[in-house]
Design a protein around this motif. Structure first.
Motif, PDB file in Angstrom:
ATOM      1  N   GLY A 180     -24.952 -21.121  -9.506  1.00 19.37           N
ATOM      2  CA  GLY A 180     -24.445 -22.307 -10.173  1.00 19.37           C
ATOM      3  C   GLY A 180     -25.529 -23.287 -10.548  1.00 19.37           C
ATOM      4  N   ASN A 181     -26.717 -23.148  -9.941  1.00 17.68           N
ATOM      5  CA  ASN A 181     -27.798 -24.084 -10.206  1.00 17.68           C
ATOM      6  C   ASN A 181     -28.802 -23.574 -11.221  1.00 17.68           C
ATOM      7  N   THR A 182     -28.605 -22.384 -11.736  1.00 17.77           N
ATOM      8  CA  THR A 182     -29.563 -21.835 -12.684  1.00 17.77           C
ATOM      9  C   THR A 182     -29.242 -22.326 -14.084  1.00 17.77           C
ATOM     10  N   SER A 183     -30.276 -22.477 -14.881  1.00 14.74           N
ATOM     11  CA  SER A 183     -30.086 -22.970 -16.240  1.00 14.74           C
ATOM     12  C   SER A 183     -29.869 -21.825 -17.222  1.00 14.74           C
ATOM     13  N   ALA A 184     -29.912 -20.616 -16.731  1.00 15.12           N
ATOM     14  CA  ALA A 184     -29.672 -19.453 -17.599  1.00 15.12           C
ATOM     15  C   ALA A 184     -28.857 -18.440 -16.827  1.00 15.12           C
ATOM     16  N   PRO A 185     -27.971 -17.729 -17.494  1.00 16.10           N
ATOM     17  CA  PRO A 185     -27.172 -16.725 -16.795  1.00 16.10           C
ATOM     18  C   PRO A 185     -28.059 -15.604 -16.280  1.00 16.10           C
ATOM     19  N   VAL A 186     -27.781 -15.182 -15.058  1.00 19.80           N
ATOM     20  CA  VAL A 186     -28.558 -14.104 -14.463  1.00 19.80           C
ATOM     21  C   VAL A 186     -27.970 -12.780 -14.930  1.00 19.80           C
ATOM     22  N   GLY A 187     -28.769 -11.967 -15.589  1.00 20.30           N
ATOM     23  CA  GLY A 187     -28.263 -10.719 -16.146  1.00 20.30           C
ATOM     24  C   GLY A 187     -28.456  -9.534 -15.241  1.00 20.30           C
ATOM     25  N   HIS A 188     -28.757  -9.753 -13.978  1.00 17.65           N
ATOM     26  CA  HIS A 188     -28.974  -8.643 -13.068  1.00 17.65           C
ATOM     27  C   HIS A 188     -28.488  -9.063 -11.683  1.00 17.65           C
ATOM     28  N   THR A 189     -28.391  -8.095 -10.803  1.00 17.63           N
ATOM     29  CA  THR A 189     -28.099  -8.369  -9.403  1.00 17.63           C
ATOM     30  C   THR A 189     -29.219  -7.771  -8.550  1.00 17.63           C
ATOM     31  N   ARG A 190     -29.228  -8.139  -7.296  1.00 17.84           N
ATOM     32  CA  ARG A 190     -30.238  -7.592  -6.394  1.00 17.84           C
ATOM     33  C   ARG A 190     -30.089  -6.070  -6.297  1.00 17.84           C
ATOM     34  N   ARG A 191     -28.857  -5.604  -6.321  1.00 18.39           N
ATOM     35  CA  ARG A 191     -28.621  -4.156  -6.234  1.00 18.39           C
ATOM     36  C   ARG A 191     -29.203  -3.437  -7.450  1.00 18.39           C
ATOM     37  N   ASP A 192     -29.173  -4.091  -8.618  1.00 22.64           N
ATOM     38  CA  ASP A 192     -29.780  -3.487  -9.805  1.00 22.64           C
ATOM     39  C   ASP A 192     -31.263  -3.212  -9.553  1.00 22.64           C
ATOM     40  N   ILE A 193     -31.938  -4.198  -8.952  1.00 20.97           N
ATOM     41  CA  ILE A 193     -33.370  -4.035  -8.660  1.00 20.97           C
ATOM     42  C   ILE A 193     -33.578  -2.891  -7.675  1.00 20.97           C
ATOM     43  N   GLU A 194     -32.765  -2.842  -6.623  1.00 20.95           N
ATOM     44  CA  GLU A 194     -32.900  -1.782  -5.630  1.00 20.95           C
ATOM     45  C   GLU A 194     -32.682  -0.401  -6.252  1.00 20.95           C
ATOM     46  N   GLU A 195     -31.707  -0.316  -7.166  1.00 16.88           N
ATOM     47  CA  GLU A 195     -31.429   0.974  -7.793  1.00 16.88           C
ATOM     48  C   GLU A 195     -32.556   1.409  -8.723  1.00 16.88           C
ATOM     49  N   VAL A 196     -33.164   0.447  -9.427  1.00 13.14           N
ATOM     50  CA  VAL A 196     -34.312   0.786 -10.285  1.00 13.14           C
ATOM     51  C   VAL A 196     -35.474   1.273  -9.434  1.00 13.14           C
ATOM     52  N   LEU A 197     -35.727   0.591  -8.320  1.00  5.89           N
ATOM     53  CA  LEU A 197     -36.804   1.022  -7.429  1.00  5.89           C
ATOM     54  C   LEU A 197     -36.521   2.410  -6.867  1.00  5.89           C
ATOM     55  N   THR A 198     -35.263   2.680  -6.579  1.00  5.58           N
ATOM     56  CA  THR A 198     -34.892   4.012  -6.103  1.00  5.58           C
ATOM     57  C   THR A 198     -35.131   5.061  -7.187  1.00  5.58           C
ATOM     58  N   ASP A 199     -34.786   4.725  -8.428  1.00  5.56           N
ATOM     59  CA  ASP A 199     -35.023   5.653  -9.539  1.00  5.56           C
ATOM     60  C   ASP A 199     -36.515   5.928  -9.719  1.00  5.56           C
ATOM     61  N   TRP A 200     -37.319   4.888  -9.569  1.00  6.55           N
ATOM     62  CA  TRP A 200     -38.767   5.064  -9.698  1.00  6.55           C
ATOM     63  C   TRP A 200     -39.327   5.920  -8.572  1.00  6.55           C
ATOM     64  N   ASN A 201     -38.692   5.834  -7.390  1.00 13.32           N
ATOM     65  CA  ASN A 201     -39.167   6.565  -6.215  1.00 13.32           C
ATOM     66  C   ASN A 201     -40.603   6.164  -5.864  1.00 13.32           C
ATOM     67  N   GLU A 202     -40.868   4.856  -5.945  1.00 12.77           N
ATOM     68  CA  GLU A 202     -42.175   4.312  -5.612  1.00 12.77           C
ATOM     69  C   GLU A 202     -41.992   3.110  -4.696  1.00 12.77           C
ATOM     70  N   VAL A 203     -42.996   2.832  -3.879  1.00 13.83           N
ATOM     71  CA  VAL A 203     -42.985   1.642  -3.032  1.00 13.83           C
ATOM     72  C   VAL A 203     -43.964   0.633  -3.619  1.00 13.83           C
ATOM     73  N   LEU A 204     -43.457  -0.524  -4.042  1.00 12.97           N
ATOM     74  CA  LEU A 204     -44.310  -1.576  -4.573  1.00 12.97           C
ATOM     75  C   LEU A 204     -44.671  -2.548  -3.457  1.00 12.97           C
ATOM     76  N   ASP A 205     -45.860  -3.086  -3.527  1.00 18.58           N
ATOM     77  CA  ASP A 205     -46.308  -4.049  -2.514  1.00 18.58           C
ATOM     78  C   ASP A 205     -45.750  -5.433  -2.837  1.00 18.58           C
ATOM     79  N   VAL A 206     -44.425  -5.499  -2.950  1.00 14.52           N
ATOM     80  CA  VAL A 206     -43.737  -6.749  -3.225  1.00 14.52           C
ATOM     81  C   VAL A 206     -42.306  -6.600  -2.729  1.00 14.52           C
ATOM     82  N   ASP A 207     -41.777  -7.662  -2.115  1.00 18.88           N
ATOM     83  CA  ASP A 207     -40.443  -7.618  -1.559  1.00 18.88           C
ATOM     84  C   ASP A 207     -39.388  -7.680  -2.661  1.00 18.88           C
TER      85      ASP A 207
END
Length: 230
Positions: A180-207
Motif C-alpha cells: 500500500g505504500n509503494t508508488s508503483a504497482p508491484v508486478g511480481h511476487t517473492r515466489r516468482d523470484i524463487e521460481e526463476v532462481l529454481t529455473d536457473w538452477n544457480e545460487v546467487l550471492d544475494v538473498d
C-alpha cells in the motif's frame, strides 16, 4: 548476476561501501581476535594457535560484503566451527598415513554439512583443510577448537559493532515496503523470484529478499521517471 556485476564497479575509499571502511574494519577485527584469543588462552598460548588463517578470509566477507548471505553471523561462527570439528575428526580418525585423504574428505563433508545447516561459509572449507592436516600431522585434537571459537566470536562481535556503526545492518536483513505504500504497482511476487532462481538452477550471492527489494525499488524509480514532465 547482480552480485557479479556489482563487484566489477570501482569503489571509492569512502561512501556507502568504500574500500577504506572494509579495510579498517578487517584490521580492527583481526587485531581484536588476536588479542582476545591470546588473553583467553593465557599460559596455553605456546601450545595452541592464537590466530587461524581462515579468519582472514572471514574478515573479507564480514567487512567488505556484509550483506552477503555467506557473511552472516551464523555462517561465520557455525561454518568455521563445524568445519573445524569435521577436519579434526577426519584427521584423528585416519591418522598420519592418510593426511591427504583426511583433508579431502574433511573439505567435502564440511561443504555438505554447511549447506545442510544453512551456514555455508567459504573460509569453512579452509578451516576443515587446516584442521584435518593439523590433526593428521601436528597432533591437533578437539582442544584446538577453543582458539578457533575465540577467533570467530571476537571477529563476529567486531563485525556486529563496526558494521552497524558504519551504517550496515549486521546481521543483514531488509524490510520490504508494504504494497500500500509503494508508488508503483508491484508486478511480481517473492515466489516468482524463487521460481526463476529454481529455473536457473544457480545460487546467487544475494538473498531473495534483497532481490525482491531491489526489483520493487527499480519499479518505483521507473514509475517516477515516467511521471516526470518531458
Amino acid at each position: 548476476m547482480i552480485a557479479r556485476s556489482a563487484s566489477l564497479l570501482p569503489q571509492s575509499a569512502l561512501g556507502h561501501l568504500g574500500w577504506l571502511r572494509g579495510a579498517l574494519g578487517a584490521t580492527i577485527g583481526i587485531g581484536v581476535a588476536a588479542l582476545f584469543t591470546q588473553l583467553l588462552l593465557g599460559a596455553n598460548t605456546a601450545g595452541l594457535p592464537w590466530l587461524v588463517a581462515p579468519l582472514g578470509a572471514s574478515a573479507v566477507l564480514v567487512f567488505a560484503v556484509p550483506a552477503s548471505p555467506l557473511a552472516q553471523p551464523w555462517s561465520v561462527i557455525g561454518g568455521n566451527l563445524i568445519s573445524a570439528a569435521i577436519g579434526i575428526g577426519f584427521g584423528l580418525g585416519l591418522g598420519l598415513g592418510s593426511a591427504a585423504l583426511a583433508a579431502s574428505l574433511a573439505v567435502g563433508t564440511a561443504i555438505a554439512v554447511m549447506i545442510y545447516a544453512r551456514c555455508l561459509h567459504p573460509p569453512g572449507g579452509a578451516c576443515a583443510l587446516l584442521c584435518a592436516l593439523g590433526a593428521s600431522t601436528q597432533g591437533w585434537d578437539f582442544g584446538h577448537l577453543w582458539p578457533i571459537l575465540a577467533n570467530v566470536l571476537a571477529l563476529s562481535f567486531v563485525g556486529w559493532f563496526y558494521n552497524n556503526l558504519t551504517g550496515h545492518q549486521w546481521p543483514h536483513h531488509v524490510e520490504l515496503p508494504k504494497s500500500g505504500n509503494t508508488s508503483a504497482p508491484v508486478g511480481h511476487t517473492r515466489r516468482d523470484i524463487e521460481e526463476v532462481l529454481t529455473d536457473w538452477n544457480e545460487v546467487l550471492d544475494v538473498d531473495v529478499d534483497d532481490l525482491d527489494a531491489f526489483y520493487q525499488a527499480l519499479e518505483r524509480h521507473v514509475a517516477k521517471r515516467r511521471a516526470r514532465p518531458r
